[in-house]
Design a protein around this motif. Structure first.
Motif, mmCIF file in Angstrom:
data_model
loop_
_atom_site.group_PDB
_atom_site.id
_atom_site.type_symbol
_atom_site.label_atom_id
_atom_site.label_comp_id
_atom_site.label_asym_id
_atom_site.label_seq_id
_atom_site.Cartn_x
_atom_site.Cartn_y
_atom_site.Cartn_z
ATOM 1 N N ARG A 1 9.927 37.440 92.706
ATOM 2 C CA ARG A 1 11.401 36.727 92.102
ATOM 3 C C ARG A 1 12.784 37.648 92.178
ATOM 4 N N LEU A 2 13.492 37.133 91.499
ATOM 5 C CA LEU A 2 14.672 37.535 92.367
ATOM 6 C C LEU A 2 15.345 37.994 90.402
ATOM 7 N N ILE A 3 15.437 39.129 90.764
ATOM 8 C CA ILE A 3 16.243 40.193 89.759
ATOM 9 C C ILE A 3 17.684 40.235 90.209
ATOM 10 N N ILE A 4 18.512 39.994 89.110
ATOM 11 C CA ILE A 4 20.091 39.638 88.629
ATOM 12 C C ILE A 4 20.720 41.366 88.077
ATOM 13 N N VAL A 5 21.489 41.850 88.679
ATOM 14 C CA VAL A 5 22.325 42.830 87.879
ATOM 15 C C VAL A 5 24.271 42.679 88.303
ATOM 16 N N LYS A 6 24.519 42.278 86.818
ATOM 17 C CA LYS A 6 25.755 42.124 87.085
ATOM 18 C C LYS A 6 26.833 43.762 86.780
ATOM 19 N N ALA A 7 28.275 43.488 86.643
ATOM 20 C CA ALA A 7 28.969 43.505 86.466
ATOM 21 C C ALA A 7 29.345 44.178 84.411
ATOM 22 N N ASP A 8 28.211 43.394 84.145
ATOM 23 C CA ASP A 8 28.546 43.649 83.013
ATOM 24 C C ASP A 8 27.447 44.451 82.201
ATOM 25 N N THR A 9 26.658 45.180 83.591
ATOM 26 C CA THR A 9 25.339 45.618 83.021
ATOM 27 C C THR A 9 24.129 44.956 82.610
ATOM 28 N N SER A 10 24.322 43.343 82.491
ATOM 29 C CA SER A 10 23.503 42.648 81.936
ATOM 30 C C SER A 10 22.378 42.295 82.965
ATOM 31 N N VAL A 11 21.230 42.008 82.740
ATOM 32 C CA VAL A 11 19.997 42.450 84.041
ATOM 33 C C VAL A 11 19.358 40.776 83.170
ATOM 34 N N SER A 12 18.977 40.287 84.625
ATOM 35 C CA SER A 12 17.631 38.991 84.073
ATOM 36 C C SER A 12 17.227 38.335 85.820
ATOM 37 N N ILE A 13 15.536 37.929 85.454
ATOM 38 C CA ILE A 13 14.868 37.993 86.053
ATOM 39 C C ILE A 13 14.951 36.096 86.370
ATOM 40 N N HIS A 14 14.495 35.833 87.373
ATOM 41 C CA HIS A 14 14.624 34.252 87.622
ATOM 42 C C HIS A 14 13.184 34.282 88.176
ATOM 43 N N ALA A 15 12.685 33.469 88.033
ATOM 44 C CA ALA A 15 11.629 32.232 89.505
ATOM 45 C C ALA A 15 12.655 31.335 89.854
ATOM 46 N N ASP A 16 11.686 30.995 91.010
ATOM 47 C CA ASP A 16 12.414 29.845 92.040
ATOM 48 C C ASP A 16 12.758 28.298 91.283
ATOM 49 N N ASP A 17 12.705 28.208 90.473
ATOM 50 C CA ASP A 17 12.953 27.139 89.325
ATOM 51 C C ASP A 17 13.590 26.969 87.686
ATOM 52 N N ARG A 18 13.827 25.924 86.632
ATOM 53 C CA ARG A 18 14.351 26.260 85.682
ATOM 54 C C ARG A 18 15.836 26.298 86.285
ATOM 55 N N ALA A 19 16.232 25.906 87.092
ATOM 56 C CA ALA A 19 17.760 25.944 87.385
ATOM 57 C C ALA A 19 18.166 27.428 86.911
ATOM 58 N N TYR A 20 19.280 27.633 85.626
ATOM 59 C CA TYR A 20 20.166 29.201 85.118
ATOM 60 C C TYR A 20 18.814 29.858 84.943
ATOM 61 N N LYS A 21 18.185 29.428 83.412
ATOM 62 C CA LYS A 21 17.594 29.988 83.071
ATOM 63 C C LYS A 21 16.615 31.163 83.389
ATOM 64 N N PRO A 22 17.101 32.144 82.747
ATOM 65 C CA PRO A 22 15.795 33.351 83.150
ATOM 66 C C PRO A 22 14.650 33.342 82.558
ATOM 67 N N LEU A 23 13.398 33.631 83.133
ATOM 68 C CA LEU A 23 12.531 34.588 82.505
ATOM 69 C C LEU A 23 12.652 34.949 81.591
ATOM 70 N N ASN A 24 13.451 36.670 81.337
ATOM 71 C CA ASN A 24 13.392 37.611 80.673
ATOM 72 C C ASN A 24 14.711 38.533 81.510
ATOM 73 N N TRP A 25 15.695 38.693 80.304
ATOM 74 C CA TRP A 25 16.980 39.184 80.459
ATOM 75 C C TRP A 25 16.612 40.476 79.820
ATOM 76 N N MET A 26 18.651 41.343 79.645
ATOM 77 C CA MET A 26 18.559 42.276 78.474
ATOM 78 C C MET A 26 20.110 41.444 78.838
ATOM 79 N N SER A 27 20.787 41.385 77.551
ATOM 80 C CA SER A 27 21.876 41.129 77.226
ATOM 81 C C SER A 27 23.163 42.795 77.586
ATOM 82 N N PRO A 28 23.829 42.493 77.756
ATOM 83 C CA PRO A 28 25.064 43.719 77.755
ATOM 84 C C PRO A 28 25.656 43.772 76.176
#
Length: 238
Positions: A25-52
């Motif tokens: 999977r793809l894990i994205i950590v942004k400067a606002d401290t949010s963390v999201s986990i993505h599969a190779d589909d579903r456009a922009y919507k993550p499989l799971n995430w934690m909001s800042p």
């Protein structure tokens, strides 16, 4: 911004529990401290995430230790364990196996979304005519900033309650999702809550209208020409 492509297992604990078995999977950590986990589909919507705001702790796992063996059905060796804690006490644990790519960079200040001419003008016209949304409505301000972006219009209704308005030329599902995130954040502020939402556009797709209605968001179709004073009733056939 940090982008990590890796084998990972994800476990969320909070208002509910959720589990993602080990997979690439793809894990994205942004400067606002949010963390999201993505599969190779579903456009922009993550499989799971934690909001800042949230806090990320990374523990590196030594090879050959008991901790390095994953308990999942996939045979893989753990190399890192990430624990993400949200402000409400919920946690997201990401158990990472093989890492294929790990890249980090800074984006710098973002200039924000530049609306096209029609959409920007539509927003300005609605700000000048807040009674389009109901008798007694008044403008508080345009571009009301939240930690995750600006709300196009912030109004008060005839009873003094706050109303957040998202303005689009063409209303689609992503616009409803955007407004939903704003409302969720704004309604956490006891000095503002309850904040209702209005999704305003020249055209609203049926799927977007259905989603908005399900989430308690009012849809308003606006006539751009009428707002501009170009709609002459005497020229109509009907």
């Amino acid at each position: 911004m940090r982008l990590v492509i890796a084998q990972c297992q994800v476990d969320y604990a909070g208002r509910l529990t959720a589990h993602l078995p080990m997979a690439k999977r793809l894990i994205i950590v942004k400067a606002d401290t949010s963390v999201s986990i993505h599969a190779d589909d579903r456009a922009y919507k993550p499989l799971n995430w934690m909001s800042p705001p949230c806090k990320l702790t990374i523990e590196h796992v030594e090879p050959g230790t008991d901790q390095a063996a994953t308990t999942d059905e996939v045979d893989a060796q753990l190399t890192q364990v990430w624990e993400v804690k949200g402000k409400d006490g919920d946690t997201l644990q990401i158990s990472i196996g093989e890492v294929y790519h790990d890249f980090e960079t800074g984006f710098g200040p973002d200039p924000g979304l530049q609306k096209d001419g029609v959409e920007a003008h539509l927003q300005a016209l609605l700000a000048e005519n807040p009674d389009t949304f109901g008798e007694g409505y008044r403008l508080v301000r345009r571009e009301y900033f939240t930690p995750i972006g600006p709300v196009d219009l912030l109004l008060r209704d005839d009873e003094g309650r706050y109303v957040a308005v998202e303005v689009k030329r063409r209303g689609e599902i992503d616009g409803v999702e955007q407004l939903t995130r704003y409302l969720e954040l704004m309604n956490r502020d006891p000095q503002m809550a309850p904040v209702s939402g209005v999704f305003a556009a020249q055209q609203i797709k049926p799927q977007a209208r259905t989603l908005a209605t399900d989430r308690g968001i009012t849809c308003v179709t606006v006539d751009y020409d009428e707002l501009r004073g170009m709609d002459h009733a005497e020229d109509r056939l009907f």
